[in-house]
Design a protein around this motif. Structure first.
Motif, PDB file in Angstrom:
ATOM      1  N   LEU B 178       6.317   4.507  -8.611  1.00  0.00           N
ATOM      2  CA  LEU B 178       4.948   4.905  -8.250  1.00  0.00           C
ATOM      3  C   LEU B 178       3.984   4.365  -9.294  1.00  0.00           C
ATOM      4  O   LEU B 178       4.292   4.375 -10.485  1.00  0.00           O
ATOM      5  N   GLU B 179       2.833   3.926  -8.850  1.00  0.00           N
ATOM      6  CA  GLU B 179       1.812   3.468  -9.784  1.00  0.00           C
ATOM      7  C   GLU B 179       0.621   4.435  -9.759  1.00  0.00           C
ATOM      8  O   GLU B 179       0.128   4.779  -8.684  1.00  0.00           O
ATOM      9  N   VAL B 180       0.214   4.872 -10.942  1.00  0.00           N
ATOM     10  CA  VAL B 180      -1.023   5.656 -11.017  1.00  0.00           C
ATOM     11  C   VAL B 180      -2.148   4.617 -10.991  1.00  0.00           C
ATOM     12  O   VAL B 180      -2.552   4.077 -12.016  1.00  0.00           O
ATOM     13  N   ALA B 181      -2.587   4.308  -9.786  1.00  0.00           N
ATOM     14  CA  ALA B 181      -3.547   3.211  -9.594  1.00  0.00           C
ATOM     15  C   ALA B 181      -4.948   3.649 -10.021  1.00  0.00           C
ATOM     16  O   ALA B 181      -5.193   4.832 -10.280  1.00  0.00           O
ATOM     17  N   GLU B 182      -5.831   2.650 -10.060  1.00  0.00           N
ATOM     18  CA  GLU B 182      -7.198   2.933 -10.499  1.00  0.00           C
ATOM     19  C   GLU B 182      -7.852   4.003  -9.616  1.00  0.00           C
ATOM     20  O   GLU B 182      -8.526   4.898 -10.098  1.00  0.00           O
ATOM     21  N   VAL B 183      -7.614   3.887  -8.296  1.00  0.00           N
ATOM     22  CA  VAL B 183      -8.227   4.864  -7.376  1.00  0.00           C
ATOM     23  C   VAL B 183      -7.591   6.241  -7.511  1.00  0.00           C
ATOM     24  O   VAL B 183      -8.139   7.235  -7.051  1.00  0.00           O
ATOM     25  N   CYS B 184      -6.364   6.298  -8.118  1.00  0.00           N
ATOM     26  CA  CYS B 184      -5.677   7.593  -8.271  1.00  0.00           C
ATOM     27  C   CYS B 184      -6.141   8.329  -9.523  1.00  0.00           C
ATOM     28  O   CYS B 184      -5.743   9.462  -9.756  1.00  0.00           O
ATOM     29  N   THR B 251      -2.927  10.481   0.770  1.00  0.00           N
ATOM     30  CA  THR B 251      -3.928   9.633   1.427  1.00  0.00           C
ATOM     31  C   THR B 251      -5.341  10.083   1.069  1.00  0.00           C
ATOM     32  O   THR B 251      -6.218   9.275   0.790  1.00  0.00           O
ATOM     33  N   TRP B 252      -5.538  11.389   1.065  1.00  0.00           N
ATOM     34  CA  TRP B 252      -6.866  11.924   0.743  1.00  0.00           C
ATOM     35  C   TRP B 252      -6.864  12.459  -0.685  1.00  0.00           C
ATOM     36  O   TRP B 252      -7.232  13.593  -0.932  1.00  0.00           O
ATOM     37  N   HIS B 253      -6.409  11.596  -1.605  1.00  0.00           N
ATOM     38  CA  HIS B 253      -6.223  12.064  -2.982  1.00  0.00           C
ATOM     39  C   HIS B 253      -7.505  12.607  -3.599  1.00  0.00           C
ATOM     40  O   HIS B 253      -7.487  13.628  -4.274  1.00  0.00           O
TER      41      HIS B 253
END
Lengths: 207, 280
Positions: B178-184, B251-253
């Protein structure tokens, strides 16, 4: 006329004056040939062959011209990208911060300031980004050259570009990026590159 | 009726405000474009509405107030308009956007005086939350928090029975990475929650100490809610499978973190009010 009416008139007058502020100039650039090709393919012990640097240093579509080269010196190699911008009078024509480094596939990204000490010259402050990919760590040193001035900070860059726009000065802007693997600082490359870029900026200024 | 309206000092204040908004229309339009283009800035749409609500909430206090124009407002108005000129001429939208807040405060003070300005100050100050921080600031903060969030989730997961190896933003689980992405990152949520915490305390007319506590708590609560969301997602991937990445929580983080933090803020608010009422 009441005091409120007088204040309203003054306020409307000031707002009206402010409304006369023109937008930043959209100067048409004089036609000039490419400048960046004059950066030598041999700098000290480093020599470049024609190859793409986009896998490491993306091209910013806002730049007027750019070059990218991979230089080698024995077992060492580095990526160089120099981009030239003109008419940087609004956010849409200034360097895109999203296109500085290739972030896709990284597991960490660390930003820091760094000082480049080059023999025989004043140390210069630059920005450093370390990117960890699955197979390697790439360090990118980058800075801007606004006219003859080296700017190693994004906030300072915004200040200088705003000031130049205010004063209607059309300085050229260079974005210089040097990338190496494993934080291998290429001092003996930069001591040849930095003076060349200064000369290049002087030529761009005369245009 | 129309004659009475024309003579009302409030009409003059509204005329001044209308001129100000007309001046700033291109800058406000740019702000709207920025809110629409980035999910992390979308809370900007709500800020002017909440600000208007804050004014509406004080209408009974405002109605009997005397309109007493004050010269103290003039330097503020001049400073704001000067920043507007600098930001517009210099092509620097951040300065031009901030000048709106200064100009607006200066105009209200200049036309209506200190008492009206004091009453409207929360609503005017609140508008500052609609101005996006420079990209370079947000980006630096986001990258920094992504690692901290991934590290904290990596500490939390093993006691919950989920083996994990953390590598920067990446959480390697036995069955998936899992990646803690920028949007996350929790940065977008924290900014909007800061706006919400400020509004909540003001609208509910909480005492200043509780109000400040609610604003300050929005930051750590937003961060913790995002950690909880990352941890729950990783647990779901481990125990159920990658299909959980398609659920609403992931999806709706942004909304998930927002709702979780809202709940935590409400609990905190209730707790603090009880403490005040029952100081044993």
């Amino acid at each position: 006329m009441t005091r409120l009416d007088r204040h309203l008139l003054v306020a409307l007058g000031l707002i009206g004056l402010a409304a006369l502020t023109p937008a930043p100039p959209d100067w048409t650039q004089p036609a000039s040939g490419p400048l960046l090709d004059s950066i030598p393919t041999t700098l000290g012990s480093w020599t470049a062959e024609t190859s793409s640097v986009e896998a490491v240093l993306p091209v910013d579509s806002r730049s007027r011209e750019s070059i990218g080269r991979v230089y080698d010196s024995g077992q060492r190699h580095l990526w160089l990208s120099v981009a030239r911008y003109t008419s940087t009078h609004g956010p849409a024509t200034r360097p895109a911060l999203q296109a500085l480094v290739r972030e896709r596939g990284t597991s960490s990204l660390v930003r820091a300031r760094a000082t480049l000490s080059v023999d025989g010259a004043e140390p210069i402050s630059v920005m450093r980004v370390s990117l960890r990919y699955s197979d390697r760590v790439v360090t990118v040193w980058y800075w801007y050259q606004v006219g003859r001035r080296i700017v190693g900070d994004e906030y300072s860059l915004r200040f200088w570009l705003t000031l130049n726009t205010l004063l209607r000065r059309d300085h050229s802007l260079l974005l210089v990026r040097v990338a190496t693997v494993d934080n291998d600082f290429p001092a003996n490359f930069l001591e040849f590159l930095v003076p060349r870029l200064d000369k290049l900026a002087a030529v761009a200024e005369r245009e | 009726m129309i004659g009475r309206l024309a003579r009302s000092p409030w009409t003059r204040l509204v005329a001044g405000l209308a001129a100000m908004i007309a001046l700033y229309a291109p800058i406000l339009a740019e702000l709207v474009r920025a809110w629409a283009s980035a999910p992390s800035l979308s809370h900007g749409f709500v800020v002017p509405l909440i600000s208007a609500y804050l004014v509406w909430g004080r209408r009974h206090d405002l109605a009997p107030m005397p309109i007493a124009p004050s010269l103290i407002g003039l330097p503020f108005l001049l400073s704001g308009l000067f920043l507007y000129v600098i930001g517009t001429l210099g092509g620097e939208p951040f300065v031009a956007s901030w000048s709106f807040i200064v100009s607006l405060a200066g105009l209200i003070l200049f036309l209506a005086g200190g008492a009206v300005m004091r009453t409207l100050l929360p609503a005017v100050g609140y508008l500052a939350l609609m101005i996006p921080a420079p990209y370079v600031t947000l980006k630096g903060l986001t990258d920094w928090l992504r690692v901290i969030e991934a590290t904290t989730a990596a500490w939390t997961l093993p006691p919950l029975g989920v083996p994990v190896f953390q590598d920067g933003f990446l959480l390697h689980l036995p069955n998936m990475t899992l990646e803690v992405a920028e949007v996350c990152s929790s940065v977008p949520a924290i900014i909007s929650l800061l706006a919400l915490g400020a509004a909540l305390g003001y609208v509910t007319r909480r005492p200043p100490t509780v109000h400040i506590a609610l604003i300050l708590a929005a930051v750590p609560l937003g961060f913790l809610s995002n950690i909880a969301r990352i941890t729950l997602t990783a647990m779901g991937v481990h125990y159920v499978g990658p299909i959980v990445l398609q659920n609403a929580l992931h999806t709706w983080h942004g909304a998930a973190v927002f709702v979780m933090t809202m709940g935590a803020l409400s609990l905190l608010d209730t707790g603090l009010m009880r403490l005040r009422l029952d100081p044993r």
